[in-house]
Design a protein around this motif. Structure first.
Motif, PDB file in Angstrom:
ATOM      1  N   VAL A 148       0.837  -1.187   0.000  1.00 54.28           N
ATOM      2  CA  VAL A 148       0.000   0.000   0.000  1.00 54.28           C
ATOM      3  C   VAL A 148       0.876   1.242   0.000  1.00 54.28           C
ATOM      4  N   LEU A 149       0.735   2.076  -1.019  1.00 56.67           N
ATOM      5  CA  LEU A 149       1.399   3.369  -1.062  1.00 56.67           C
ATOM      6  C   LEU A 149       0.401   4.437  -0.609  1.00 56.67           C
ATOM      7  N   GLY A 150       0.882   5.405   0.165  1.00 58.44           N
ATOM      8  CA  GLY A 150      -0.025   6.395   0.740  1.00 58.44           C
ATOM      9  C   GLY A 150      -0.799   5.817   1.906  1.00 58.44           C
ATOM     10  N   ALA A 151      -0.188   4.873   2.620  1.00 64.37           N
ATOM     11  CA  ALA A 151      -0.890   4.159   3.694  1.00 64.37           C
ATOM     12  C   ALA A 151      -1.173   5.031   4.902  1.00 64.37           C
ATOM     13  N   THR A 152      -0.462   6.128   5.057  1.00 60.82           N
ATOM     14  CA  THR A 152      -0.690   6.973   6.234  1.00 60.82           C
ATOM     15  C   THR A 152      -1.800   7.998   6.018  1.00 60.82           C
ATOM     16  N   GLY A 153      -2.317   8.068   4.798  1.00 65.46           N
ATOM     17  CA  GLY A 153      -3.409   8.994   4.516  1.00 65.46           C
ATOM     18  C   GLY A 153      -4.749   8.454   4.984  1.00 65.46           C
ATOM     19  N   PHE A 154      -5.775   9.242   4.800  1.00 66.12           N
ATOM     20  CA  PHE A 154      -7.116   8.913   5.278  1.00 66.12           C
ATOM     21  C   PHE A 154      -7.603   7.586   4.685  1.00 66.12           C
ATOM     22  N   VAL A 155      -7.612   7.466   3.365  1.00 63.54           N
ATOM     23  CA  VAL A 155      -8.063   6.232   2.728  1.00 63.54           C
ATOM     24  C   VAL A 155      -7.059   5.119   2.963  1.00 63.54           C
ATOM     25  N   GLY A 156      -5.781   5.436   2.884  1.00 64.99           N
ATOM     26  CA  GLY A 156      -4.738   4.419   2.997  1.00 64.99           C
ATOM     27  C   GLY A 156      -4.769   3.662   4.308  1.00 64.99           C
ATOM     28  N   ARG A 157      -4.904   4.378   5.421  1.00 64.08           N
ATOM     29  CA  ARG A 157      -4.866   3.673   6.703  1.00 64.08           C
ATOM     30  C   ARG A 157      -6.102   2.795   6.901  1.00 64.08           C
ATOM     31  N   HIS A 158      -7.260   3.236   6.401  1.00 67.87           N
ATOM     32  CA  HIS A 158      -8.452   2.387   6.491  1.00 67.87           C
ATOM     33  C   HIS A 158      -8.321   1.170   5.572  1.00 67.87           C
ATOM     34  N   LEU A 159      -7.645   1.327   4.448  1.00 65.01           N
ATOM     35  CA  LEU A 159      -7.400   0.193   3.557  1.00 65.01           C
ATOM     36  C   LEU A 159      -6.490  -0.834   4.221  1.00 65.01           C
ATOM     37  N   VAL A 160      -5.422  -0.372   4.851  1.00 67.67           N
ATOM     38  CA  VAL A 160      -4.516  -1.296   5.559  1.00 67.67           C
ATOM     39  C   VAL A 160      -5.291  -2.057   6.633  1.00 67.67           C
ATOM     40  N   LEU A 161      -6.152  -1.360   7.350  1.00 69.56           N
ATOM     41  CA  LEU A 161      -6.960  -2.003   8.389  1.00 69.56           C
ATOM     42  C   LEU A 161      -7.882  -3.057   7.776  1.00 69.56           C
ATOM     43  N   ALA A 162      -8.542  -2.728   6.664  1.00 70.43           N
ATOM     44  CA  ALA A 162      -9.465  -3.671   6.017  1.00 70.43           C
ATOM     45  C   ALA A 162      -8.718  -4.886   5.475  1.00 70.43           C
ATOM     46  N   LEU A 163      -7.544  -4.668   4.898  1.00 70.01           N
ATOM     47  CA  LEU A 163      -6.738  -5.792   4.408  1.00 70.01           C
ATOM     48  C   LEU A 163      -6.329  -6.702   5.565  1.00 70.01           C
ATOM     49  N   GLY A 164      -5.900  -6.102   6.665  1.00 70.30           N
ATOM     50  CA  GLY A 164      -5.518  -6.897   7.830  1.00 70.30           C
ATOM     51  C   GLY A 164      -6.682  -7.700   8.362  1.00 70.30           C
ATOM     52  N   GLN A 165      -7.865  -7.088   8.402  1.00 68.16           N
ATOM     53  CA  GLN A 165      -9.055  -7.801   8.879  1.00 68.16           C
ATOM     54  C   GLN A 165      -9.432  -8.945   7.950  1.00 68.16           C
ATOM     55  N   ALA A 166      -9.055  -8.827   6.663  1.00 71.09           N
ATOM     56  CA  ALA A 166      -9.330  -9.889   5.699  1.00 71.09           C
ATOM     57  C   ALA A 166      -8.257 -10.974   5.712  1.00 71.09           C
ATOM     58  N   GLY A 167      -7.237 -10.816   6.552  1.00 74.45           N
ATOM     59  CA  GLY A 167      -6.182 -11.820   6.649  1.00 74.45           C
ATOM     60  C   GLY A 167      -5.091 -11.695   5.614  1.00 74.45           C
ATOM     61  N   VAL A 168      -4.990 -10.539   4.958  1.00 76.86           N
ATOM     62  CA  VAL A 168      -3.982 -10.316   3.919  1.00 76.86           C
ATOM     63  C   VAL A 168      -2.709  -9.758   4.547  1.00 76.86           C
ATOM     64  N   ARG A 169      -1.562 -10.296   4.154  1.00 74.21           N
ATOM     65  CA  ARG A 169      -0.282  -9.746   4.619  1.00 74.21           C
ATOM     66  C   ARG A 169      -0.048  -8.411   3.926  1.00 74.21           C
ATOM     67  N   VAL A 170       0.375  -7.412   4.691  1.00 73.13           N
ATOM     68  CA  VAL A 170       0.476  -6.044   4.166  1.00 73.13           C
ATOM     69  C   VAL A 170       1.866  -5.474   4.407  1.00 73.13           C
ATOM     70  N   SER A 171       2.382  -4.801   3.386  1.00 72.48           N
ATOM     71  CA  SER A 171       3.560  -3.949   3.516  1.00 72.48           C
ATOM     72  C   SER A 171       3.144  -2.537   3.135  1.00 72.48           C
ATOM     73  N   THR A 172       3.734  -1.565   3.777  1.00 71.61           N
ATOM     74  CA  THR A 172       3.424  -0.174   3.455  1.00 71.61           C
ATOM     75  C   THR A 172       4.700   0.539   3.045  1.00 71.61           C
ATOM     76  N   ALA A 173       4.569   1.446   2.109  1.00 71.23           N
ATOM     77  CA  ALA A 173       5.707   2.232   1.639  1.00 71.23           C
ATOM     78  C   ALA A 173       5.435   3.698   1.922  1.00 71.23           C
TER      79      ALA A 173
END
Length: 607
Positions: free
Chosen positions: A10-35
């Motif tokens: 996820v690029l732009g993970a610290t932004g408004f949409v980005g951080r909610h996306l990281v949270l949703a991916l984590g809740q779905a069991g997806v391994r996440v890296s942020t740049a």
């Protein structure tokens, strides 16, 4: 592909949409890296995720859009890339906007083309800019677009075209989401973004929105950020979403006048009836409209092709949350945070006794502070934070709470019998509310801490009572600080109180201030305090002492103690917050009847 086989970047993970996306991916069991650009921004993201129940922090990578490699690290197993990066800011130059929003897209697509296991590159575009012709732009087209739309929107339009053309050229499998105005979480209302429509709600809240921009058909659609995030997580696992763009918004979002009327009713403020056409707004000077010219292009009656997004969501069992409810919850969070001016966290609206009530601090904490006049719960935030398991609630009609004096009985009953309030800390007028609650429910209130209880002190001057309403409607933070503490240095702590007074709390404050002189009410409160069987701890400043009558009454109470804070006046929470916190904390433990200081040493009252 199972969630365990997925690795999302996820690029732009610290932004408004980005951080909610990281949270949703984590809740779905997806391994996440942020740049991200810095480790500090990553640490803020990790803290936010932990606060939202996602303790497994994503991998932390650095991104540099000026380098060919873009991101350093082993990323050969990345299956999906989400591009939430870019600049959401008005007033940029064309070159600045193109670097942030067009140049970054080129770099991301080129980077994605080098990933051997990539299944999908997902790009966040926008509902007003999506669906562009991917053919290269001429210089003339670029100049005209930037001149017509402004740098921000034009750069997003160009980025949408560049993304598609570069992805097709390099053979990158892609999907695009074109979200409408992204508002808060559908359950909590949380946002943290205060541009665009949020700034209009701020003006509405503060009484500064004289007219609705646009006309009866002006359509500013919205989408909840958590719905957008969940939608995005599904795109890489659906083959039909490849090379597709989706407009995410609720077609049933009320037209702008209706949307603002909905929020105005919720805020209990008047909705503006006047309307100003966009053509007129464009000709008016910015000092009058208080609107960035670039935002005016969003005021349109256009509708958007949402059919494919609705079909995709239905196929995956994803239901769009009720928009009116989401708008109200978002509006609440915006107001509770004072539109970004207040520290984040621990701020909310509740509804004891059916009264919309602002609280700050720990939810359901047993210690509850009831602030005095003419200030609000925010002035008690340092004390509440120092206490830990505590909260402060604006009384009905004061601060940011609705209602009025007639709501006290039902409100106090709900507060102590339904929300777990066992230790009431009442300041000034709040001391009266605390005593009335304890008198009505002695078994529910374990102890009282009364800070500057007016009914045990000298009556206010008649001149001050007569001038109260007019004064409070117009007072500045500096003047109020001088009036309450004698020191204008405390003005910053009173900005929000002045804002609340101007929004309407001045009327309730003035009526209550006049009532504090009532001999009957003062006598009733003293009688109720005498009958209360629990511990009573009184805190006063040495410059605002107990009256002789008040001291005599306390001397008759076997379980009463007194703390005198040296140098403090009627508002010790402003001038001596640490001493007040220590006094309140000490007051939770039984002591002898000798008055004591916040340090625990014996002290006699100076008056």
């Amino acid at each position: 592909m199972s969630a365990g086989d997925r690795h999302a970047l996820v690029l732009g993970a610290t932004g408004f949409v980005g951080r909610h996306l990281v949270l949703a991916l984590g809740q779905a069991g997806v391994r996440v890296s942020t740049a991200g650009r810095s480790h500090e921004s990553y640490r803020r993201l990790a803290r936010w995720l932990a606060e939202h129940g996602h303790d497994e922090a994503p991998a932390d990578l650095r991104v540099d859009f000026t380098t060919p490699s873009l991101i350093e690290g082993e990323l050969d197993d990345v299956t999906e890339v989400y591009n939430c990066a870019g600049a959401y800011r008005f007033g940029m130059s064309a070159d600045e906007a193109r670097r942030a929003n067009v140049g970054s897209v080129r770099a991301v697509v080129a980077f994605a083309a080098r990933l051997p296991r990539l299944r999908r590159l997902v790009h966040v575009s926008g509902y007003r800019v999506g669906g562009q012709d991917p053919r290269p732009w001429s210089e003339e087209q670029r100049r005209e677009t930037y001149r017509a739309l402004g740098a921000y929107e034009a750069s997003k339009v160009e980025a949408d075209a560049v993304f598609q053309s570069e992805a097709e050229r390099l053979g990158v499998p892609w999907s695009v989401v074109n979200p409408a105005s992204v508002i808060g979480d559908s359950v909590t209302g949380e946002s943290g973004q205060y541009l665009g429509l949020a700034s209009t709600l701020r003006d509405l809240w503060r009484g500064g929105l004289a007219a609705v921009p646009g006309n009866a058909r002006t359509f500013v659609p919205v989408v909840a950020v958590d719905y957008l995030a969940r939608f995005m997580t599904l795109l890489p696992v659906d083959e039909t979403a490849e090379r597709a763009s989706y407009w995410l918004l609720d077609d049933d979002t009320p037209a702008l006048p209706g949307l603002l009327a909905l929020v105005a009713e919720h805020y209990r403020v008047k909705a503006p009836r006047a309307r100003v056409p966009v053509a007129v707004l464009k000709r008016l000077p910015r000092r009058l409209t208080k609107a960035d010219p670039e935002t005016l292009t969003f005021l349109s009656s256009d509708r958007y092709p949402t059919g494919s997004a609705r079909a995709f969501a239905a196929r995956h069992g994803l239901t769009m949350p009720d928009t009116a409810t989401t708008i109200r919850r978002w509006a609440d969070r915006l107001a509770a945070s004072r539109f970004g001016d207040a520290p984040a966290g621990g701020r909310r609206f509740t509804g004891p006794g059916g009264v919309r009530t602002f609280e700050l601090g720990q939810p359901d904490a047993p210690t509850v502070v009831l602030p005095g006049l003419p200030v609000n719960a925010d002035t008690w935030a340092p004390v509440v934070a120092a206490l830990g398991q505590a909260r402060a609630a604006d009384l009905p009609g004061l601060g940011m709470s609705a209602g009025g004096r007639d709501d006290w009985p039902s409100w106090l009953t709900a507060l102590v019998t339904e929300t777990g309030a066992r230790h009431l800390v009442g300041h000034s007028i709040g001391a009266a509310a605390a005593v009335e609650a304890a008198a009505a429910h002695p078994d529910a209130v374990d102890r009282l801490t009364l800070v500057a209880p007016f009914f045990l002190q000298a009556r206010p001057a008649r001149a001050a009572r007569l001038l109260a309403r007019r004064y409070l409607d117009r007072v500045s933070p500096r003047a109020l600080a001088e009036r309450l503490t004698g020191d204008p240095a405390h003005a910053a702590a009173l900005h929000s109180s002045v804002e609340d007074l101007r929004r309407g709390a001045a009327a309730t404050a003035a009526r209550l201030l006049a009532a504090t002189a009532s001999p009957r009410w003062r006598a009733d409160l003293r009688a109720e305090l005498t009958r209360y069987p629990g511990h009573v701890h009184v805190v006063v400043g040495s410059r605002d002492p107990l009256s002789t009558e008040g001291r005599a009454l306390l001397d008759t109470l076997a379980r009463a103690t007194v703390t005198v804070i040296a140098g403090a006046g009627h508002h010790p929470q402003l001038t001596h917050p640490e001493e007040v916190a220590r006094a309140v904390a000490l007051g939770t433990r039984p002591r002898g009847r000798e008055p004591f200081s916040p340090s625990g040493r014996s002290a006699r009252s100076r008056g």
